[in-house]
Scaffold this active site. Structure first.
Site, mmCIF file in Angstrom:
data_model
loop_
_atom_site.group_PDB
_atom_site.id
_atom_site.type_symbol
_atom_site.label_atom_id
_atom_site.label_comp_id
_atom_site.label_asym_id
_atom_site.label_seq_id
_atom_site.Cartn_x
_atom_site.Cartn_y
_atom_site.Cartn_z
ATOM 1 N N LYS A 91 0.827 -1.212 0.000
ATOM 2 C CA LYS A 91 0.000 0.000 0.000
ATOM 3 C C LYS A 91 0.857 1.257 0.000
ATOM 4 N N CYS A 180 -12.467 2.887 16.404
ATOM 5 C CA CYS A 180 -11.165 2.247 16.178
ATOM 6 C C CYS A 180 -10.303 2.199 17.436
ATOM 7 N N MET A 181 -10.146 3.333 18.107
ATOM 8 C CA MET A 181 -9.181 3.403 19.204
ATOM 9 C C MET A 181 -9.794 3.724 20.555
ATOM 10 N N MET A 364 -7.790 -4.194 16.537
ATOM 11 C CA MET A 364 -9.256 -4.152 16.593
ATOM 12 C C MET A 364 -9.924 -5.327 17.300
ATOM 13 N N GLY A 401 -4.516 2.093 14.139
ATOM 14 C CA GLY A 401 -4.815 1.725 12.769
ATOM 15 C C GLY A 401 -4.491 2.820 11.783
ATOM 16 N N GLN A 402 -4.956 4.035 12.070
ATOM 17 C CA GLN A 402 -4.851 5.102 11.080
ATOM 18 C C GLN A 402 -3.566 5.914 11.278
HETATM 19 N N1 LIG Z 1 -17.623 -3.686 9.367
HETATM 20 C C1 LIG Z 1 -16.612 -2.961 9.822
HETATM 21 N N2 LIG Z 1 -16.679 -1.617 9.799
HETATM 22 C C2 LIG Z 1 -15.642 -0.893 10.304
HETATM 23 C C3 LIG Z 1 -14.506 -1.522 10.843
HETATM 24 C C4 LIG Z 1 -14.457 -2.953 10.855
HETATM 25 O O1 LIG Z 1 -13.482 -3.568 11.312
HETATM 26 N N3 LIG Z 1 -15.535 -3.620 10.344
HETATM 27 N N4 LIG Z 1 -13.476 -0.772 11.327
HETATM 28 C C5 LIG Z 1 -13.733 0.611 11.767
HETATM 29 C C6 LIG Z 1 -12.429 1.316 11.842
HETATM 30 S S1 LIG Z 1 -11.250 0.669 12.911
HETATM 31 C C7 LIG Z 1 -12.141 2.401 11.114
HETATM 32 S S2 LIG Z 1 -10.663 3.239 11.381
HETATM 33 C C8 LIG Z 1 -13.135 2.959 10.174
HETATM 34 C C9 LIG Z 1 -12.528 3.599 8.942
HETATM 35 O O2 LIG Z 1 -13.568 4.189 8.280
HETATM 36 P P1 LIG Z 1 -13.532 5.471 7.335
HETATM 37 O O3 LIG Z 1 -12.681 6.509 7.894
HETATM 38 O O4 LIG Z 1 -14.950 5.809 7.112
HETATM 39 O O5 LIG Z 1 -12.915 4.854 6.001
HETATM 40 P P2 LIG Z 1 -11.869 5.454 4.964
HETATM 41 O O6 LIG Z 1 -12.003 4.662 3.727
HETATM 42 O O7 LIG Z 1 -10.536 5.484 5.578
HETATM 43 O O8 LIG Z 1 -12.412 6.909 4.732
HETATM 44 C C10 LIG Z 1 -11.556 7.976 4.499
HETATM 45 C C11 LIG Z 1 -12.192 8.881 3.478
HETATM 46 O O9 LIG Z 1 -11.394 10.067 3.334
HETATM 47 C C12 LIG Z 1 -11.125 10.320 1.957
HETATM 48 N N5 LIG Z 1 -9.852 11.061 1.930
HETATM 49 C C13 LIG Z 1 -8.601 10.643 1.715
HETATM 50 N N6 LIG Z 1 -7.718 11.637 1.900
HETATM 51 C C14 LIG Z 1 -8.425 12.751 2.230
HETATM 52 C C15 LIG Z 1 -8.086 14.090 2.576
HETATM 53 O O10 LIG Z 1 -6.922 14.485 2.619
HETATM 54 N N7 LIG Z 1 -9.123 14.930 2.880
HETATM 55 C C16 LIG Z 1 -10.416 14.523 2.854
HETATM 56 N N8 LIG Z 1 -11.349 15.374 3.198
HETATM 57 N N9 LIG Z 1 -10.763 13.259 2.512
HETATM 58 C C17 LIG Z 1 -9.778 12.384 2.228
HETATM 59 C C18 LIG Z 1 -11.152 8.966 1.312
HETATM 60 O O11 LIG Z 1 -11.439 9.062 -0.062
HETATM 61 C C19 LIG Z 1 -12.260 8.242 2.102
HETATM 62 O O12 LIG Z 1 -13.511 8.457 1.535
HETATM 63 O O13 LIG Z 1 -14.031 1.924 9.780
HETATM 64 C C20 LIG Z 1 -14.722 1.353 10.849
HETATM 65 N N10 LIG Z 1 -15.752 0.467 10.305
HETATM 66 N N1 LIG Z 2 -4.147 -3.242 4.656
HETATM 67 C C1 LIG Z 2 -4.751 -2.528 5.597
HETATM 68 N N2 LIG Z 2 -4.089 -2.246 6.739
HETATM 69 C C2 LIG Z 2 -4.728 -1.566 7.700
HETATM 70 C C3 LIG Z 2 -6.036 -1.044 7.504
HETATM 71 C C4 LIG Z 2 -6.698 -1.338 6.284
HETATM 72 O O1 LIG Z 2 -7.852 -0.939 6.047
HETATM 73 N N3 LIG Z 2 -6.018 -2.089 5.370
HETATM 74 N N4 LIG Z 2 -6.644 -0.328 8.471
HETATM 75 C C5 LIG Z 2 -5.879 0.151 9.609
HETATM 76 C C6 LIG Z 2 -6.802 0.353 10.731
HETATM 77 S S1 LIG Z 2 -7.625 1.836 10.858
HETATM 78 C C7 LIG Z 2 -6.941 -0.568 11.721
HETATM 79 S S2 LIG Z 2 -7.983 -0.200 13.016
HETATM 80 C C8 LIG Z 2 -6.129 -1.795 11.765
HETATM 81 C C9 LIG Z 2 -6.917 -3.071 12.127
HETATM 82 O O2 LIG Z 2 -6.039 -4.135 12.274
HETATM 83 P P1 LIG Z 2 -6.504 -5.563 12.866
HETATM 84 O O3 LIG Z 2 -7.201 -5.394 14.140
HETATM 85 O O4 LIG Z 2 -5.308 -6.438 12.876
HETATM 86 O O5 LIG Z 2 -7.496 -6.093 11.724
HETATM 87 P P2 LIG Z 2 -9.033 -6.465 11.617
HETATM 88 O O6 LIG Z 2 -9.157 -7.180 10.318
HETATM 89 O O7 LIG Z 2 -9.918 -5.306 11.824
HETATM 90 O O8 LIG Z 2 -9.318 -7.447 12.848
HETATM 91 C C10 LIG Z 2 -9.120 -8.787 12.687
HETATM 92 C C11 LIG Z 2 -8.906 -9.575 13.928
HETATM 93 O O9 LIG Z 2 -9.928 -9.433 14.932
HETATM 94 C C12 LIG Z 2 -9.808 -10.597 15.762
HETATM 95 N N5 LIG Z 2 -11.003 -10.835 16.611
HETATM 96 C C13 LIG Z 2 -12.272 -11.133 16.280
HETATM 97 N N6 LIG Z 2 -13.036 -11.305 17.380
HETATM 98 C C14 LIG Z 2 -12.244 -11.109 18.446
HETATM 99 C C15 LIG Z 2 -12.433 -11.123 19.870
HETATM 100 O O10 LIG Z 2 -13.521 -11.389 20.410
HETATM 101 N N7 LIG Z 2 -11.369 -10.815 20.648
HETATM 102 C C16 LIG Z 2 -10.128 -10.552 20.123
HETATM 103 N N8 LIG Z 2 -9.109 -10.283 20.950
HETATM 104 N N9 LIG Z 2 -9.914 -10.576 18.790
HETATM 105 C C17 LIG Z 2 -10.963 -10.824 17.961
HETATM 106 C C18 LIG Z 2 -9.580 -11.717 14.802
HETATM 107 O O11 LIG Z 2 -8.778 -12.695 15.399
HETATM 108 C C19 LIG Z 2 -8.944 -11.028 13.580
HETATM 109 O O12 LIG Z 2 -7.677 -11.484 13.254
HETATM 110 O O13 LIG Z 2 -5.509 -2.009 10.511
HETATM 111 C C20 LIG Z 2 -4.819 -0.861 10.011
HETATM 112 N N10 LIG Z 2 -4.074 -1.330 8.863
HETATM 113 S S1 SF4 Z 3 2.750 2.788 7.143
HETATM 114 FE FE1 SF4 Z 3 1.517 0.921 6.972
HETATM 115 S S2 SF4 Z 3 0.633 1.051 4.917
HETATM 116 FE FE2 SF4 Z 3 2.364 2.481 4.952
HETATM 117 S S3 SF4 Z 3 4.126 1.298 4.202
HETATM 118 FE FE3 SF4 Z 3 4.117 1.153 6.446
HETATM 119 S S4 SF4 Z 3 3.022 -0.749 6.868
HETATM 120 FE FE4 SF4 Z 3 2.516 -0.171 4.762
HETATM 121 MO MO LIG Z 4 -9.206 1.738 12.510
#
Ligand SMILES: Nc1nc2c(c(=O)[nH]1)N[C@H]1C(S)=C(S)[C@@H](COP(=O)(O)OP(=O)(O)OC[C@H]3O[C@@H](n4cnc5c(=O)[nH]c(N)nc54)[C@H](O)[C@@H]3O)O[C@H]1N2
Ligand SMILES: Nc1nc2c(c(=O)[nH]1)N[C@H]1C(S)=C(S)[C@@H](COP(=O)(O)OP(=O)(O)OC[C@H]3O[C@@H](n4cnc5c(=O)[nH]c(N)nc54)[C@H](O)[C@@H]3O)O[C@H]1N2
Ligand code: SF4
Ligand SMILES: [Mo]
Length: 775
Positions: A91, A180-181, A364, A401-402
């Site tokens: 990425k 997320c956090m 997460m 995550g972010q």
């Molecule tokens: N089912 C399910 N839903 C989840 C989660 C999950 O595990 N399962 N995880 C949750 C978590 S941990 C997270 S962090 C959220 C993430 O959820 P979101 O934040 O809603 O997802 P993103 O795709 O990161 O959205 C970022 C947006 O900002 C835009 N963007 C990029 N750069 C810029 C910029 O510089 N300015 C502006 N204004 N826009 C920009 C992108 O095009 C995109 O539309 O999702 C949550 N939702």
């Molecule tokens: N490629 C990529 N990288 C990312 C992101 C992305 O969108 N793409 N998003 C970023 C963001 S914002 C986030 S928040 C992180 C998320 O990073 P992770 O938390 O690593 O990823 P997820 O896929 O949301 O969560 C998956 C895990 O949740 C665990 N799980 C499910 N149920 C339970 C439970 O009851 N207890 C516990 N302890 N674990 C459980 C499962 O074992 C599974 O492996 O990734 C970050 N990095």
């Molecule tokens: S900050 Fe995350 S997405 Fe970017 S290069 Fe490092 S591991 Fe990959």
């Molecule tokens: Mo996140």
């Protein structure tokens, strides 16, 4: 345009090989080493390389961006960055391609009679300001709100907070990091009184054992995970993946231990039981540095409107805590969790061994949990009982995550109850903020308003009429999405969306503002290890796009806050950062000056006397320690960290006869969240073109489902059809299915549950019950 960036055919071939490879064959899937990066870079030309933190995940890799003729054309890992030492994942490596998607938003759009009409930036901003004014006049200040993001830069979040909390006087400021956090934050606050990890990535170079508590690091924090694998090659460290499903991380680990969803609570308590039973408690550490608390139980799951819950801690002693743990013998917990007593003892023995340094990592799995605060507390308990904390290699480490979840949301405080250096509830914190913001202290409301889910519920009810959404895509990422989508579309609501591409969220907007992305503007992010990193503007924004900071400052001026938002320079990022730094003055949180961030690959706060702090609460490293002891948990009034009595409680919705499976949702390595950026990068899109439902292979066979077959998932909230995936990326346990959420054409959140941890208010996207049928 980008054919020169990579030799695409060979890359796609490589991606295909990658997904087919087993863990044994590939040590570092998705990681690009220096030679591979160089091999693919455009030859010849005259690239100007500039440093930045990566746009994507919270690891916060340092990258070098190659600019040629005003275009960002290449990325490589910065060898000078201590985070990634020159490495880069797929990425990060392709990140600049996400700037140049064909359908970038380049002009403001205003909805007129159901159609979007192009308008000038000035008119759009005038409209937003006048809408805010009339909303405040007619419905009060708490009818306007802003919903931002952990992908906001530090200045973006700072000006949002200053405008809404300081000037308008509403605490209606939230960010997607709530999704997320939030549990990580409340975990830190309840255990230590201060947010963010005590340790840092350097712990990886010292730890002997790594226990991952349900995070898929190989895909989500790939560069950091490669540092674990590297240590294994060099020093033979052990990696244990303790998770609910088999992922690439489990495949690469030395041992994979699977538990039933939600039962990590019971297992963590069982580990503490074992530690005490075997005499592995670090008595002098616990006596000097820990106290014991018991919290409320049976606190619900936040499913009702206007949910109110307040934890009431009660002091207890070690003996009471020990008695409580009798319910968590490994044998009893084996029955709840499906983890054998032997495996529980195996993990406990590593934590208990005084000669082994242990790092726990999570993301997460522990935070998106209806008892997310509790499970964070429970993992800290293990490290506190054994004294394995705040020293190199002994580290409970909550990953973010972010790219700026820490920097912008947790440090700037863009959550309803927060201020940059404290909370709205405390008078002295309000006074400090009011002074720096140059507003009367009475402006800052001492009462928090709505957390994210509640904020969308308030929009649904009509208590909120105006919402400005920046750098987040809630119409894909909110749980139980249909309810909140309908809320946004209701009559009398006005929604402004700042984004870089059209998304399901811009679809519901009244005004769409085109934003300048990442290196099209100047800014800072803060990563998981308290590292603040700066990036300069390297290229011109697309069309009329402007930074999110600029948009807010312009609206603030139109609302009459010229004085508070008067900045001398046209690009006011530096002035804003310097103003922001004033909030954090002092040994506990001082931020590095901008000149330092400009020349080095970031600095870790507290930055005191020209030095980053690597380990907090340890007097050898942390200048804020002042009790004359080796450790000082100065976040708590008595200087002691808290060991919490927290029981196991089940999830709100568990599989039953009508909905017999667990539904877990999450991510894949190729895509960033809602795919708005990564799906516009052709190699990544081709490698992972659409969502799917991952099934357990044996159950798939019983149901006669094969990869690609259509499968219907039904929950109490609705249904969705997805292609099946069997034995491809990950393998769920029997009775469980997994769906990634990156695909806006298959909105899994339409059927997820909006239950949350009543302390952190973070929703649990990892668990609800679902029916699975072949169609
Ligand atoms: N089912 C399910 N839903 C989840 C989660 C999950 O595990 N399962 N995880 C949750 C978590 S941990 C997270 S962090 C959220 C993430 O959820 P979101 O934040 O809603 O997802 P993103 O795709 O990161 O959205 C970022 C947006 O900002 C835009 N963007 C990029 N750069 C810029 C910029 O510089 N300015 C502006 N204004 N826009 C920009 C992108 O095009 C995109 O539309 O999702 C949550 N939702
Ligand atoms: N490629 C990529 N990288 C990312 C992101 C992305 O969108 N793409 N998003 C970023 C963001 S914002 C986030 S928040 C992180 C998320 O990073 P992770 O938390 O690593 O990823 P997820 O896929 O949301 O969560 C998956 C895990 O949740 C665990 N799980 C499910 N149920 C339970 C439970 O009851 N207890 C516990 N302890 N674990 C459980 C499962 O074992 C599974 O492996 O990734 C970050 N990095
Ligand atoms: S900050 Fe995350 S997405 Fe970017 S290069 Fe490092 S591991 Fe990959
Ligand atoms: Mo996140």
């Amino acid at each position: 345009m980008y054919t020169s960036l990579t030799n695409r055919r060979s890359f796609i071939k490589k991606m295909a090989i990658m997904s087919a490879m087993t863990a044994a064959a590939t040590m570092f899937p998705g990681i690009l080493f220096a030679e591979e990066q160089e091999e693919k870079l455009p030859k010849g030309g005259n690239l100007d390389w500039k440093k930045a933190p990566c746009r994507f995940c919270g690891v916060g890799c340092g990258v070098l961006v190659g600019v040629e003729n005003g275009k960002a054309v290449a990325v490589k890992g910065d060898p000078k960055s201590p985070v990634n030492k020159g490495l880069c994942c797929v990425k990060g490596y392709h990140s600049v391609m996400s700037i140049y998607g064909k359908d970038r938003l380049t002009k403001p759009l205003v909805k007129k009679n159901g159609k979007y009409v192009e308008t000038s930036m000035k008119e759009a901003l005038d409209l937003i300001a006048s809408k805010m004014k009339t909303t405040i006049k007619d419905h009060g200040k708490d009818a306007v709100s802003i919903y931002g993001s952990g992908q906001w830069t530090i200045p973006d979040g700072y000006v949002a907070s200053k405008l809404f909390k300081g000037c308008i006087g509403t605490n209606n400021v939230e960010a997607n990091a709530r999704l997320c956090m939030a549990s990580a934050v409340t975990g830190f606050l309840t255990s230590f009184g201060l947010d963010e990890p005590m340790g840092c990535y350097e712990d990886i170079d010292h730890a002997d054992v790594f226990i991952l508590w349900g995070n898929n690091m190989a895909e989500m924090h790939p560069v950091l995970f490669s540092r674990l694998l590297d240590q294994r090659l060099k020093r033979g460290v052990k990696i244990i993946d303790f998770a609910t499903r088999t992922t690439r991380t489990s495949m690469a680990a030395d041992k994979s231990i699977i538990f039933q969803p939600q039962t990590d609570l019971a297992v963590a308590n069982a580990i503490c039981y074992e530690i005490i039973k075997n005499g592995w408690v670090n008595k002098s550490f616990v006596e000097k540095h820990c106290s014991f608390n018991k919290g409320l139980t049976n606190m619900g799951y936040g499913l009702e409107d206007k949910y109110k819950f307040k934890d009431k801690p009660e002091k207890i002693d070690f003996e009471a805590y020990k008695t409580f743990l009798e319910d968590y013998t490994p044998e009893k917990v084996e029955r709840i969790s499906g983890v054998s007593a032997k495996d529980i003892k195996y993990m406990a023995a590593y934590y208990g061994d005084p000669n082994k340094k242990v790092m726990s990592l999570w993301c997460m799995g522990m935070n998106q949990h209806t008892r997310g605060t509790w499970i964070n507390n429970l993992v800290y308990n293990i490290h506190l009982l054994t004294g394995k904390i705040s020293t190199p290699g002994n580290s409970p480490f909550s990953l973010t995550g972010q790219p700026s979840a820490c920097g912008t949301v947790r440090e700037v405080g863009t959550l309803t109850h927060k201020l940059p250096h404290g909370v709205v509830m405390k008078k002295e914190h309000r006074e400090h903020a009011a002074k720096i913001w140059d507003v009367p202290v009475e402006n800052i409301d001492p009462k928090p308003t709505y957390h994210t889910v509640e904020m969308f519920r308030a929009l649904d009810r009509g208590d909120i009429k105006f919402m400005w959404i920046q750098v987040t895509n809630p119409m894909v990422t909110m749980p139980k999405l249909k309810r909140y989508r309908d809320a946004c579309k209701k009559e009398g609501r006005f929604i402004v969306v700042s984004d870089i591409y059209p998304t399901p969220t811009t679809d519901i907007a009244d005004v769409i503002l085109p934003s300048a992305m990442w290196i099209e503007r100047e800014g800072m992010y803060g990563n998981s290890e308290r590292r603040t990193q700066y990036f300069e503007q390297m290229i011109q924004p697309s069309g009329e796009a402007m930074s999110d900071t600029w948009q807010i400052v312009e609206v603030a001026k139109r609302l009459g806050y010229e004085k508070q938002f008067y900045y001398k320079e046209e690009t006011h990022i530096e002035e804003i950062y310097n103003e922001y730094r004033r909030h954090h003055e002092g040994k506990k949180h001082a931020m590095a000056p901008l000149e330092v961030l400009k020349t080095q690959p970031g600095a870790q706060w507290p930055y005191v006397d020209g030095k980053s702090t690597k380990w907090r609460f340890n007097s050898e490293y942390d200048p804020a320690c002042s009790n004359g002891e080796k450790f000082h948990f100065y976040g708590k009034p008595d200087g002691k960290a808290v060991i919490w009595q927290r029981p196991y409680e089940p999830a709100p919705e568990v599989p039953d006869k009508d909905y017999p499976f667990w539904l877990c949702t999450g991510r894949v390595i190729e895509h960033w969240h809602t795919g708005s950026m990564t799906r516009r990068i052709p190699v990544l899109h081709k490698a992972m073109p659409h969502a799917y439902v991952e099934l357990n292979p044996e159950e798939a066979k019983q149901m006669q489902i094969r990869t690609g077959d259509s499968v219907k998932l039904t929950t109490k909230r609705g249904e969705i059809i997805l292609p099946a995936s069997v034995n491809e990326r990950g393998v769920p346990e029997k009775g469980q299915v997994f769906v990634p959420f990156f695909d806006e054409n298959m909105l899994i959140n339409d059927i997820t549950l909006d239950a949350f941890c009543p302390i952190s208010k973070q929703p649990d996207y990892k668990k609800c019950s679902v029916k699975v049928e072949k169609v």
